[in-house]
Structures are given as structure tokens and as C-alpha cells.
Motif scaffolding. Structure first.
Motif, PDB file in Angstrom:
ATOM      1  N   ILE A 238       4.182   9.725  33.736  1.00 59.46           N
ATOM      2  CA  ILE A 238       4.121  11.177  33.902  1.00 59.46           C
ATOM      3  C   ILE A 238       4.201  11.624  35.365  1.00 59.46           C
ATOM      4  N   GLU A 239       4.101  10.666  36.276  1.00 55.66           N
ATOM      5  CA  GLU A 239       4.241  10.967  37.696  1.00 55.66           C
ATOM      6  C   GLU A 239       4.694   9.704  38.395  1.00 55.66           C
ATOM      7  N   SER A 240       5.648   9.852  39.311  1.00 57.76           N
ATOM      8  CA  SER A 240       6.127   8.709  40.081  1.00 57.76           C
ATOM      9  C   SER A 240       6.539   9.181  41.466  1.00 57.76           C
TER      10      SER A 240
ATOM     11  N   THR B   6      16.481   6.955  38.253  1.00 59.75           N
ATOM     12  CA  THR B   6      16.083   6.602  39.620  1.00 59.75           C
ATOM     13  C   THR B   6      15.590   7.799  40.430  1.00 59.75           C
ATOM     14  N   ASN B   7      15.552   8.966  39.807  1.00 58.24           N
ATOM     15  CA  ASN B   7      14.941  10.137  40.450  1.00 58.24           C
ATOM     16  C   ASN B   7      13.460  10.134  40.059  1.00 58.24           C
ATOM     17  N   PHE B   8      12.701   9.273  40.712  1.00 56.80           N
ATOM     18  CA  PHE B   8      11.304   9.063  40.338  1.00 56.80           C
ATOM     19  C   PHE B   8      10.480  10.339  40.428  1.00 56.80           C
ATOM     20  N   GLU B   9      10.774  11.163  41.414  1.00 58.08           N
ATOM     21  CA  GLU B   9      10.023  12.420  41.575  1.00 58.08           C
ATOM     22  C   GLU B   9      10.216  13.341  40.367  1.00 58.08           C
ATOM     23  N   GLY B  10      11.341  13.193  39.666  1.00 53.86           N
ATOM     24  CA  GLY B  10      11.624  14.029  38.508  1.00 53.86           C
ATOM     25  C   GLY B  10      10.933  13.581  37.224  1.00 53.86           C
ATOM     26  N   TYR B  11      10.280  12.421  37.232  1.00 50.56           N
ATOM     27  CA  TYR B  11       9.625  11.920  36.018  1.00 50.56           C
ATOM     28  C   TYR B  11       8.608  12.916  35.465  1.00 50.56           C
ATOM     29  N   SER B  12       7.952  13.649  36.336  1.00 50.08           N
ATOM     30  CA  SER B  12       6.928  14.593  35.875  1.00 50.08           C
ATOM     31  C   SER B  12       7.527  15.712  35.023  1.00 50.08           C
TER      32      SER B  12
ATOM     33  N   THR C 190      -5.079   8.105  31.702  1.00 48.18           N
ATOM     34  CA  THR C 190      -3.947   7.693  32.528  1.00 48.18           C
ATOM     35  C   THR C 190      -4.373   6.514  33.397  1.00 48.18           C
ATOM     36  N   MET C 191      -3.372   5.819  33.923  1.00 46.88           N
ATOM     37  CA  MET C 191      -3.608   4.693  34.816  1.00 46.88           C
ATOM     38  C   MET C 191      -2.550   4.760  35.911  1.00 46.88           C
ATOM     39  N   THR C 192      -2.959   4.550  37.145  1.00 43.36           N
ATOM     40  CA  THR C 192      -2.026   4.544  38.266  1.00 43.36           C
ATOM     41  C   THR C 192      -1.860   3.123  38.768  1.00 43.36           C
ATOM     42  N   PHE C 193      -0.605   2.751  39.005  1.00 39.90           N
ATOM     43  CA  PHE C 193      -0.322   1.423  39.533  1.00 39.90           C
ATOM     44  C   PHE C 193       0.782   1.528  40.574  1.00 39.90           C
ATOM     45  N   LYS C 194       0.915   0.499  41.400  1.00 40.43           N
ATOM     46  CA  LYS C 194       1.854   0.526  42.522  1.00 40.43           C
ATOM     47  C   LYS C 194       2.773  -0.691  42.464  1.00 40.43           C
ATOM     48  N   PRO C 195       3.807  -0.617  41.605  1.00 44.77           N
ATOM     49  CA  PRO C 195       4.718  -1.744  41.489  1.00 44.77           C
ATOM     50  C   PRO C 195       5.716  -1.810  42.645  1.00 44.77           C
TER      51      PRO C 195
ATOM     52  N   MET D   5       0.811   6.500  34.534  1.00 40.13           N
ATOM     53  CA  MET D   5       1.299   6.421  33.158  1.00 40.13           C
ATOM     54  C   MET D   5       0.197   6.756  32.173  1.00 40.13           C
ATOM     55  N   VAL D   6       0.637   7.179  30.995  1.00 36.94           N
ATOM     56  CA  VAL D   6      -0.286   7.444  29.900  1.00 36.94           C
ATOM     57  C   VAL D   6      -0.799   6.106  29.398  1.00 36.94           C
TER      58      VAL D   6
END
Length: 143
Positions: free
Chosen positions: A34-36, A21-27, A56-61, A50-51
């Protein structure tokens, strides 16, 4: 249409939860998402990169549910709801004080779900497994 993976992690449910749940740490540790950016709050939106294949593709769930130390999920869509939707989830099952099973999966739906999954299904499963292994390594390094 579902992709479901599991992994055993030798760490407490709290440590696994904190990493997931530490989304900023995904990178730092995540080879798939690879980034959240965003907060682990029901009803809020994330911005995930995400790869996808060679790019890469960026989405906003939208985060649907957060059950501390147990479960969270989000719902994403391609362009608009009903075209290609993904209900992505993580379940943490405590097996002992310092061991959990993480169930990581996604349920796909929408007009293009079958067609898109024929093309990217195997790669997506592989990326879930890579993420699981990286989550295991990260959480176990904190023990």
C-alpha cells in the motif's frame, strides 16, 4: 517454499513495466503493497508497507535485478538474514503488442520459513492475486 501467481494483462510491456516500477504510485492502485518508496535501481533499497493480516508491516528489501520491460526482483528479510527471507519477483512475458503475462511470485527461505508460511501462506497468495488484479486494472486503464 514458493508462491507463484500469473495474470494476463491487455496492455503493452512498457505500460505494465511503468506501473510496476513506479513505486511511489503503489499507494494509488495497490491493495497489497500500500506504500512504497525508492528508485528502480539495482542495489538500491525500497521501503515497502504491505497489508499483513489485520494490520500492516514495513520492510526494506534490496533490489537485486532490473531488466527493463522484462523482470525485476528484490530480497527482503525479517529481522536478520536467514530467519525468514523472501525473494520477490515480477516477470513480464510479452505475448503480443498489447498483451503480456505477468508472473508474480516469491521464494521463501530461512529457519522460520515453514512455520511462518503455514500461518500466512494462504493470505499472502490471496494478496498477490489482489495485487495482480489491481495491476491489470491500472495498466489496462492506461491503454
Amino acid at each position: 517454499m514458493t508462491i507463484r501467481t500469473e495474470i494476463l494483462i491487455n496492455a503493452s510491456k512498457e505500460k505494465v513495466w511503468d506501473v510496476l516500477t513506479n513505486f511511489e504510485g503503489y499507494s494509488i492502485w495497490n491493495p497489497f503493497i500500500i506504500e512504497s518508496h525508492g528508485k528502480p535501481i539495482e542495489g538500491s533499497y525500497l521501503t515497502n508497507t504491505m497489508v499483513s493480516g489485520d494490520g500492516t508491516m514495513t520492510f526494506k528489501p534490496k533490489i537485486l535485478k532490473m531488466e527493463k520491460y522484462r523482470y525485476f526482483d528484490w530480497m527482503g528479510k525479517l529481522i536478520f538474514k536467514g530467519l525468514f527471507d523472501g525473494h520477490h519477483y515480477f516477470e513480464i512475458v510479452e505475448l503480443g503488442a498489447n498483451q503480456v503475462k505477468v508472473v508474480h511470485g516469491e521464494n521463501f527461505s530461512g529457519l522460520l520459513a515453514g512455520l511462518i508460511l503455514k500461518k500466512i501462506g494462504n493470505d499472502t497468495r490471496d494478496n498477490f492475486i489482489k495485487m495482480n488484479l489491481a495491476l491489470k486494472a491500472e495498466a489496462e486503464s492506461l491503454v
